[in-house]
Design a protein around this motif. Structure first.
Motif, PDB file in Angstrom:
ATOM      1  N   LEU A 209       0.596  -1.174   0.068  1.00  0.00           N
ATOM      2  CA  LEU A 209      -0.367   0.421   0.237  1.00  0.00           C
ATOM      3  C   LEU A 209       0.714   1.528  -0.158  1.00  0.00           C
ATOM      4  O   LEU A 209       0.554   2.493  -0.309  1.00  0.00           O
ATOM      5  N   ALA A 210       2.243   0.844   0.639  1.00  0.00           N
ATOM      6  CA  ALA A 210       2.832   1.881   0.653  1.00  0.00           C
ATOM      7  C   ALA A 210       3.062   3.072  -1.187  1.00  0.00           C
ATOM      8  O   ALA A 210       3.696   4.421  -1.237  1.00  0.00           O
ATOM      9  N   GLY A 211       3.110   1.962  -1.693  1.00  0.00           N
ATOM     10  CA  GLY A 211       2.824   2.769  -3.552  1.00  0.00           C
ATOM     11  C   GLY A 211       1.639   2.806  -4.099  1.00  0.00           C
ATOM     12  O   GLY A 211       2.177   3.013  -5.323  1.00  0.00           O
ATOM     13  N   LEU A 212       1.099   2.687  -2.941  1.00  0.00           N
ATOM     14  CA  LEU A 212      -0.504   2.839  -3.581  1.00  0.00           C
ATOM     15  C   LEU A 212      -1.810   3.869  -2.822  1.00  0.00           C
ATOM     16  O   LEU A 212      -2.609   3.842  -3.216  1.00  0.00           O
ATOM     17  N   VAL A 219      -6.926   4.273 -12.701  1.00  0.00           N
ATOM     18  CA  VAL A 219      -7.728   3.697 -11.651  1.00  0.00           C
ATOM     19  C   VAL A 219      -8.145   2.535 -11.078  1.00  0.00           C
ATOM     20  O   VAL A 219      -7.832   2.036 -10.151  1.00  0.00           O
ATOM     21  N   ARG A 220      -8.434   1.494 -12.093  1.00  0.00           N
ATOM     22  CA  ARG A 220      -8.982   0.154 -12.064  1.00  0.00           C
ATOM     23  C   ARG A 220      -8.512  -0.004 -11.405  1.00  0.00           C
ATOM     24  O   ARG A 220      -7.512  -1.327 -10.736  1.00  0.00           O
ATOM     25  N   ALA A 221      -6.523  -0.288 -11.796  1.00  0.00           N
ATOM     26  CA  ALA A 221      -5.441  -1.176 -12.188  1.00  0.00           C
ATOM     27  C   ALA A 221      -5.067  -0.845 -10.521  1.00  0.00           C
ATOM     28  O   ALA A 221      -4.565  -1.535  -9.389  1.00  0.00           O
ATOM     29  N   LEU A 223      -6.872   0.195  -8.049  1.00  0.00           N
ATOM     30  CA  LEU A 223      -7.993  -0.492  -6.732  1.00  0.00           C
ATOM     31  C   LEU A 223      -7.703  -1.390  -7.124  1.00  0.00           C
ATOM     32  O   LEU A 223      -7.912  -2.135  -6.326  1.00  0.00           O
ATOM     33  N   ALA A 224      -7.606  -2.757  -8.394  1.00  0.00           N
ATOM     34  CA  ALA A 224      -7.199  -3.772  -8.445  1.00  0.00           C
ATOM     35  C   ALA A 224      -6.111  -3.791  -7.183  1.00  0.00           C
ATOM     36  O   ALA A 224      -5.425  -5.515  -6.464  1.00  0.00           O
ATOM     37  N   ALA A 225      -5.105  -3.264  -7.184  1.00  0.00           N
ATOM     38  CA  ALA A 225      -3.854  -3.471  -7.011  1.00  0.00           C
ATOM     39  C   ALA A 225      -4.172  -3.863  -4.534  1.00  0.00           C
ATOM     40  O   ALA A 225      -3.262  -4.318  -4.422  1.00  0.00           O
ATOM     41  N   ARG A 226      -4.562  -2.941  -4.739  1.00  0.00           N
ATOM     42  CA  ARG A 226      -5.147  -1.688  -3.197  1.00  0.00           C
ATOM     43  C   ARG A 226      -6.320  -3.053  -2.621  1.00  0.00           C
ATOM     44  O   ARG A 226      -5.800  -3.364  -1.811  1.00  0.00           O
ATOM     45  N   ALA A 227      -6.661  -3.714  -3.764  1.00  0.00           N
ATOM     46  CA  ALA A 227      -7.268  -5.250  -3.240  1.00  0.00           C
ATOM     47  C   ALA A 227      -7.334  -6.211  -2.810  1.00  0.00           C
ATOM     48  O   ALA A 227      -7.192  -6.946  -1.971  1.00  0.00           O
ATOM     49  N   ALA A 228      -6.112  -6.521  -3.391  1.00  0.00           N
ATOM     50  CA  ALA A 228      -4.932  -7.880  -3.137  1.00  0.00           C
ATOM     51  C   ALA A 228      -4.254  -7.203  -2.510  1.00  0.00           C
ATOM     52  O   ALA A 228      -3.974  -8.838  -1.762  1.00  0.00           O
ATOM     53  N   ALA A 229      -4.286  -6.308  -2.022  1.00  0.00           N
ATOM     54  CA  ALA A 229      -3.176  -6.389  -0.994  1.00  0.00           C
ATOM     55  C   ALA A 229      -4.021  -6.315   0.825  1.00  0.00           C
ATOM     56  O   ALA A 229      -2.595  -6.139   1.847  1.00  0.00           O
ATOM     57  N   VAL A 230      -5.209  -6.251   0.422  1.00  0.00           N
ATOM     58  CA  VAL A 230      -5.771  -6.140   1.685  1.00  0.00           C
ATOM     59  C   VAL A 230      -6.295  -7.563   2.186  1.00  0.00           C
ATOM     60  O   VAL A 230      -7.490  -7.944   2.365  1.00  0.00           O
ATOM     61  N   ASP A 279     -15.260   7.006 -18.724  1.00  0.00           N
ATOM     62  CA  ASP A 279     -13.874   7.965 -17.918  1.00  0.00           C
ATOM     63  C   ASP A 279     -13.117   7.512 -16.950  1.00  0.00           C
ATOM     64  O   ASP A 279     -12.150   7.988 -16.746  1.00  0.00           O
ATOM     65  N   GLY A 280     -12.869   6.078 -17.134  1.00  0.00           N
ATOM     66  CA  GLY A 280     -11.592   5.528 -16.676  1.00  0.00           C
ATOM     67  C   GLY A 280     -11.787   4.814 -15.091  1.00  0.00           C
ATOM     68  O   GLY A 280     -11.299   5.003 -14.688  1.00  0.00           O
ATOM     69  N   GLY A 281     -13.167   5.318 -15.084  1.00  0.00           N
ATOM     70  CA  GLY A 281     -14.116   5.134 -13.722  1.00  0.00           C
ATOM     71  C   GLY A 281     -13.980   3.767 -13.175  1.00  0.00           C
ATOM     72  O   GLY A 281     -14.324   2.714 -14.865  1.00  0.00           O
ATOM     73  N   LEU A 282     -14.766   3.060 -11.521  1.00  0.00           N
ATOM     74  CA  LEU A 282     -15.127   1.621 -12.122  1.00  0.00           C
ATOM     75  C   LEU A 282     -17.018   2.323 -13.072  1.00  0.00           C
ATOM     76  O   LEU A 282     -17.192  -0.010 -12.976  1.00  0.00           O
ATOM     77  N   LEU A 283     -17.807   2.651 -12.529  1.00  0.00           N
ATOM     78  CA  LEU A 283     -19.431   2.260 -13.385  1.00  0.00           C
ATOM     79  C   LEU A 283     -19.076   2.065 -14.646  1.00  0.00           C
ATOM     80  O   LEU A 283     -18.809   2.388 -15.421  1.00  0.00           O
TER      81      LEU A 283
END
Length: 469
Positions: A209-212, A219-221, A223-230, A279-283
């Protein structure tokens, strides 16, 4: 708006309330605040542990001699005549006292529904705190309220009512809302010094998470990396899905995906995260209701309990001006997030009680509809005879994962999660399958009637809610 004007001209009437589930945390906050409000008073309080309830009230400063433990209707009536607060263990005794509005806070689908139904058919208002009840019987209870000339409403101080308030405020202003939602109950607090993240009382290593901490270009990449970290920490609390089901009913906003997105996001990123995918988001589409896990550093303010709306900015000059005043605007300037990072539980509820009784106005949606279904998928193979127990802080259902389905995606026989709760399976259900009404050997008959009746009378085809979704 000066809220003193809201109840000006309503005289000096004291609004009296009944409270079920009176020994719980939400109830305590309301009972603690009530003595500070001159025109509000408890009349009768119901909890299974009456002596513990009495001790709590004394601790809160209620005079012990004005607290009457009552075992039957005559005792309740007598206590009320003498100006005492009646304390009862049996919800059927509530109606023996005179009061204006029931605050239902048991969290029990069957018991809460029974008490709310009795209040409404008896010509008394109901403020529903038990989202479990509302997710099954809310539409039917709204019909009962209409038919009996009273109010059925969510309660200020809880996230559903607070989010409905924020949404309707934004709609009144003509803002173009893309997404609405709340944070999960507990923040993810990252400590850069230790490389660990804490959620409530659980701490796990998450050095990635320090690098995230920033979103990066994708954005989606990120968010996916953060989810994997936790992944060691839980996401997707049943209570979150239930609250968003109540909001969907009251607003017409619906889930983008059935498990909700649950992005791990910082407050300043919400406008980028809840943008449309193009536009780069999740929806995948506008009109979404969702939940995010708030990521913050130890010295940053919490969002736990907060609510948000994300809007299209339209006029870039206006929103660049607002960005300069501290508002959260996406990096491309197309979206903005407006939020309230708190809720105050029963401390805020008196506004709903006074509004319902003195003005006949609900705090929740004014035209609830069957926009979504809080259902459940089997987490594992569940054999016939399995009892789907409900328990824990989040009122999870044994072996079942909560999902929130858009109305058009929900099979006609999908069982609402809290109708399935406490029922016995009459046949095998495989892992991943939705629990269906036909799978339940012994659903509560009153709740089943409320579910089918409410869905039939308030199908989404009858009215377009608030805004086109």
């Amino acid at each position: 708006m000066n809220l003193h004007h809201l109840f000006a001209g309503t005289g000096d009437r004291t609004v009296r309330y009944a409270l079920s589930g009176a020994g719980g945390g939400f109830a305590r906050t309301l009972l603690a605040q009530t003595p500070r409000i001159g025109r509000l008073a408890p009349a009768v309080l119901c909890d299974r542990d009456v002596e513990r309830l009495r001790g709590m009230l004394v601790e809160l400063g209620y005079p012990a001699e004005r607290l009457a433990v009552c075992a039957d209707r005559d005792e309740v009536a007598r206590a009320s005549q003498e100006g005492a607060v009646a304390l009862v263990a049996d919800g059927s005794l509530l109606s023996a006292a005179p009061w204006d509005i029931l605050v239902e806070a048991t969290g029990s689908p069957a018991d809460g529904y029974a008490m709310a139904r009795e209040a409404l058919t008896g010509g008394r208002h109901v403020a529903m705190v038990s989202k479990e009840v509302d997710s099954v019987a809310g539409l039917h209870l709204a019909d009962l309220a209409r038919d009996n000339g009273v109010v059925y409403t969510t309660a200020d101080g809880d996230q559903p009512a607070n989010l409905i308030a924020l949404v309707t405020w934004a709609e009144l202003l003509g803002l173009d809302i893309v997404a609405i939602g709340k944070s999960s109950e507990y923040d993810l607090v990252f400590d850069p010094e230790t490389g660990s993240v804490t959620q409530l009382d659980t701490t796990v290593p998450a050095p990635e998470l320090a690098g995230l901490l920033g979103l990066g270009s994708d954005v989606r990449a990120t968010l996916a990396a953060r989810a994997a970290a936790v992944t060691a920490l839980p996401t997707g609390a049943t209570a979150d899905y239930c609250e968003m089901a109540v909001v969907a009913t009251g607003t017409g906003f619906r889930p983008d995906v059935e498990l909700l997105h649950y992005p791990v996001a910082r407050i300043a990123e919400l406008a980028d995260v809840y943008a449309l995918r193009e536009d780069g988001g999740l929806l995948h589409r506008a009109g979404a209701v969702d939940v995010f896990s708030a990521l913050r550093l130890p010295d940053e303010a919490s969002f736990a309990g907060g609510v948000f709306v994300v809007v299209r900015t339209r006029d870039s000059v206006t929103w660049e001006t607002l960005r300069g005043k501290g508002h959260v605007v996406s990096r491309d300037g197309r979206y903005a997030a407006i939020y309230l990072p708190y809720h105050l539980m029963g401390v805020e509820t008196p506004v709903s009680l006074l509004s319902a009784v003195l003005h006949g106005r609900p705090s929740g949606g004014t035209d609830p509809r069957a926009h979504a279904v809080l259902a459940g998928r089997a987490r594992r193979d569940l054999p016939a005879g399995t009892v789907l127990d409900m328990g824990g802080h989040h009122h999870d259902v044994t072996g079942v994962r909560a999902v929130l389905l858009r109305d058009e995606d929900a099979p006609a026989d999908a069982a609402p999660l809290y109708l399935a709760a406490h029922a016995t399976l009459g046949r095998d259900v495989r892992a991943g399958e939705l629990i269906a009404l036909g799978d339940l050997a012994d659903p509560d008959p009153d709740l089943l009637h409320a579910w089918t009746s409410g869905r039939a009378s308030r199908a989404t085809g009858a009215t377009v809610p608030l805004a086109s979704r």
